[in-house]
Design an enzyme around this catalytic site. Structure first.
Site, short mmCIF file in Angstrom:
data_model
loop_
_atom_site.label_atom_id
_atom_site.label_comp_id
_atom_site.label_asym_id
_atom_site.label_seq_id
_atom_site.Cartn_x
_atom_site.Cartn_y
_atom_site.Cartn_z
N GLY A 62 7.37 67.79 24.54
CA GLY A 62 6.95 68.10 26.02
C GLY A 62 7.76 69.49 26.37
N CYS A 89 10.27 66.65 18.50
CA CYS A 89 10.58 67.82 19.35
C CYS A 89 11.49 67.48 20.73
CB CYS A 89 9.49 68.60 19.74
SG CYS A 89 9.88 70.19 20.52
N TYR A 90 10.95 67.26 21.82
CA TYR A 90 11.45 66.68 22.77
C TYR A 90 11.97 65.38 22.70
CZ TYR A 90 12.32 65.62 27.91
OH TYR A 90 13.02 65.11 29.04
N HIS A 179 6.96 70.05 14.25
CA HIS A 179 5.71 69.18 14.74
C HIS A 179 4.92 68.73 13.59
CE1 HIS A 179 6.06 69.70 19.32
NE2 HIS A 179 6.58 70.64 18.87
N GLU A 181 2.36 66.96 13.36
CA GLU A 181 1.12 66.70 13.70
C GLU A 181 0.18 67.70 13.43
OE1 GLU A 181 2.91 67.20 17.97
OE2 GLU A 181 3.79 66.78 15.76
N SER A 233 -28.53 62.93 23.07
CA SER A 233 -28.53 64.24 23.34
C SER A 233 -28.75 65.26 21.82
CB SER A 233 -27.31 64.69 23.85
OG SER A 233 -26.20 64.63 23.05
N GLY A 234 -28.50 64.55 20.74
CA GLY A 234 -28.38 65.11 19.56
C GLY A 234 -27.03 65.44 19.20
N GLY A 235 -25.89 65.19 20.06
CA GLY A 235 -24.57 65.34 19.66
C GLY A 235 -24.13 64.07 18.83
N VAL A 236 -22.86 64.19 18.31
CA VAL A 236 -22.46 63.16 17.35
C VAL A 236 -22.21 61.97 18.17
CG1 VAL A 236 -20.21 64.22 17.30
CG2 VAL A 236 -21.09 62.40 15.53
N ASP A 237 -21.61 62.01 19.27
CA ASP A 237 -21.07 60.85 20.10
C ASP A 237 -22.15 59.91 20.58
OD1 ASP A 237 -18.46 61.98 20.03
OD2 ASP A 237 -18.67 62.82 21.84
N SER A 238 -23.58 60.52 21.12
CA SER A 238 -24.36 59.76 21.66
C SER A 238 -25.15 59.13 20.46
CB SER A 238 -25.39 60.71 22.67
OG SER A 238 -26.01 61.56 21.76
N LYS A 379 -12.67 62.13 18.23
CA LYS A 379 -13.77 62.48 17.62
C LYS A 379 -13.57 62.31 15.91
CE LYS A 379 -16.44 65.05 19.18
NZ LYS A 379 -17.62 64.86 20.10
#
Length: 523
Positions: A62, A89-90, A179, A181, A233-238, A379
């Site tokens: 943070g 870190c913090y 970090h 991550e 929509s053609g995107g991965v989520d939909s 994602k």
């Protein structure tokens, strides 16, 4: 800030967020160990945390200094629960200060790569199991622990940070100043896995296969015998939402794909082909190109373009939705970052909505119950589920595409000719990046049609034609991004093909701006 909905029976790691720009990335790294993870506010009480029965807790980084009067802290009772804790870190500084160590401003702010040396004591701990004595770590801090006191021991150091990793002697607490991550920390993924699996004891049961089977059960229970509509929509989520719901309820799902004339080359045809061949889906393609282009005629301001496209989409989608008899549920591709950033309350799965946040708000008289099967996923999780469902890799790993489509990559007013020109150029850029084996190594690649013309020579004649910019970036979280250092021969081939194959273009430039100060998209 919100937590998501914990899958039944899954082990849980909780991340207490202190405002780090890397918190979501930290959660994604935990998820990659096949362990379910949620982000919660640092203000969670010990009793609230205990009620969730986590197998481990991570305290994020943070921007604050722990010695400031207003610095965020945590309920001290959390330390008494006996749950393994990793402070990053913090989070390390906060805990060390709480138990008698000294935290002070470093002699100079450390931001960037540092050589991490793990001492013999550190190498004998489960946190550094299987890791190298020397590796690369990513630092981003202005304060650090300068004196440990009696409660802690040092596990690792860097040339400027003597207590880069510590362990508490009397409790199951480990702290790292760096970090783990971020990808810049060469063995960060191993360290996180060591904490989650080796120290917390995760059984690594949270898999895409298990998610699919449990989600199908929940969708069937929620929907019953009703019909569901989904904007595709053609995107991965939909696409993953549609595939998952199709697997659950079959032909009681109807997908609506609005062709606004601003999609990528052959996108509508590819969507129809994928879903007709792989899933039992009723697909409606609404040809609304002329309607969108008429609404956009003469409009050059990017924000106005976005508003017009959003409103027109709503109108078209609503018209098509009303024609579907018996549809009472609306499926949407909300994912976990949307939940976190919206500030929705815990358990805030609204049963009925009168707007759709992804498309700007549906009409008030178009009410649907909401189905959001991906709202617990990042994602990367969504992509793994897509592969488990059998979606082709080229769809699952497709780069992000803006909601307004090519309209915001065609600078200034748009018309069919300019969009067609851009569509062809964009297809060449993607094709060459794929052919060079660089698509998965980059995060977003596309072409931009600039509102300028330049003089050129083609054959024996003078030309005065359009300029296309090529944009290619690499990023982890899309909050920051760097331009991709593509090989010169790839850039040369992209340029040559665009100039020779796309009518009306005689010059190609490469955008070498990073984000910030630039943005990824041009509009």
């Amino acid at each position: 800030m919100s937590s998501a909905s914990r899958p039944s029976g899954e082990e849980l790691v909780l991340i207490l967020d202190f405002g780090s720009q890397y918190t979501q990335l930290l959660a994604q790294r935990v998820r990659e160990t096949q362990t379910y993870c949620e982000i919660v506010p640092s203000t969670i009480t010990a009793s609230e945390l205990a009620a969730r029965s986590p197998i481990g807790v991570i305290l994020s980084g943070g921007p604050s200094s722990v010695y400031d009067a207003s610095a965020p802290t945590i309920d001290s009772g959390i330390y008494e629960l006996g749950i393994p804790i990793l402070g990053v870190c913090y989070g390390q500084q906060l805990t060390c200060k709480r138990f008698g160590a000294t935290v002070e401003p470093a002699s100079r702010r450390e931001y960037g790569f540092a050589e991490l040396t793990v001492n013999a004591q550190g190498l004998s701990t489960p946190l550094f199991s299987g890791m190298s004595p020397r590796s690369q770590a990513w630092m981003s801090h202005g304060d650090q622990v300068t004196s440990l006191g009696a409660e802690f021991e040092t596990l690792a150091s860097t040339p400027t940070c003597p207590n880069a990793a510590v362990r508490m002697k009397s409790r199951a607490f480990y702290g790292v100043q760096f970090h783990p991550e971020v990808t810049h920390t060469s063995e960060g993924g191993t360290l996180i896995r060591n904490f989650v699996v080796g120290i917390c004891g995760s059984s690594q049961s949270w898999t895409a296969k298990n998610f699919v089977s449990s989600s199908i059960e929940r969708i069937r229970e929620q929907v019953g015998d009703a019909r569901v509509i989904c904007g595709l929509s053609g995107g991965v989520d939909s696409a993953v939402v549609a595939a998952l719901i199709s697997r659950a309820i079959g032909d009681r799902l109807t997908c609506i794909c609005v062709d606004n004339g601003m999609m990528r080359k052959n996108e509508i045809a590819n969507i129809a082909k994928i879903f007709s061949e792989n899933f039992d889906v009723n697909l409606i393609v609404s040809d609304a190109e002329e309607r969108f282009l008429t609404a956009l005629r003469g409009v050059g301001d990017p924000q106005e373009k976005r508003k017009i496209i959003g409103k027109t989409f709503i109108d078209v989608f609503a018209t098509e939705a009303k024609r579907i008899e018996g549809a009472t549920f609306l499926a949407q591709g909300t994912i976990y970052p949307d939940v976190i950033e919206s500030g929705s309350s815990v358990g805030g799965h609204a049963a009925t909505i009168k707007f759709h946040h992804n498309v700007g708000g549906l009409p008030s008289d178009l009410e649907f119950k909401l189905v959001e099967p991906l709202r617990d996923l990042f994602k990367g999780d969504v992509r793994r589920v897509g592969l488990e469902l059998g979606l082709p890799e080229e769809l699952v790993w497709r780069h992000p595409f803006p909601g307004p489509g090519l309209a915001v990559r065609c600078l200034g007013p748009v018309d069919k000719d300019s969009l067609d020109c851009l569509r062809e150029a964009d297809a060449i850029v993607v094709d060459e990046i794929v052919s060079a084996g660089l698509y998965r190594e980059t995060s977003q690649v596309f072409a931009v049609l600039l509102p300028v013309k330049s003089v050129g020579v083609m054959g024996d004649g003078r030309t005065y034609d359009n300029v296309v910019a090529v944009r290619c970036v690499s990023t982890v979280d899309f909050m920051t991004a760097d331009w991709s250092r593509l090989p010169y021969d790839v850039l040369a081939k992209i340029s040559s093909r665009i100039i020779n194959e796309v009518k009306g273009v005689n010059r190609v430039v490469y955008d070498i701006s990073s984000k910030p100060p630039a943005t990824i998209e041009w509009e």
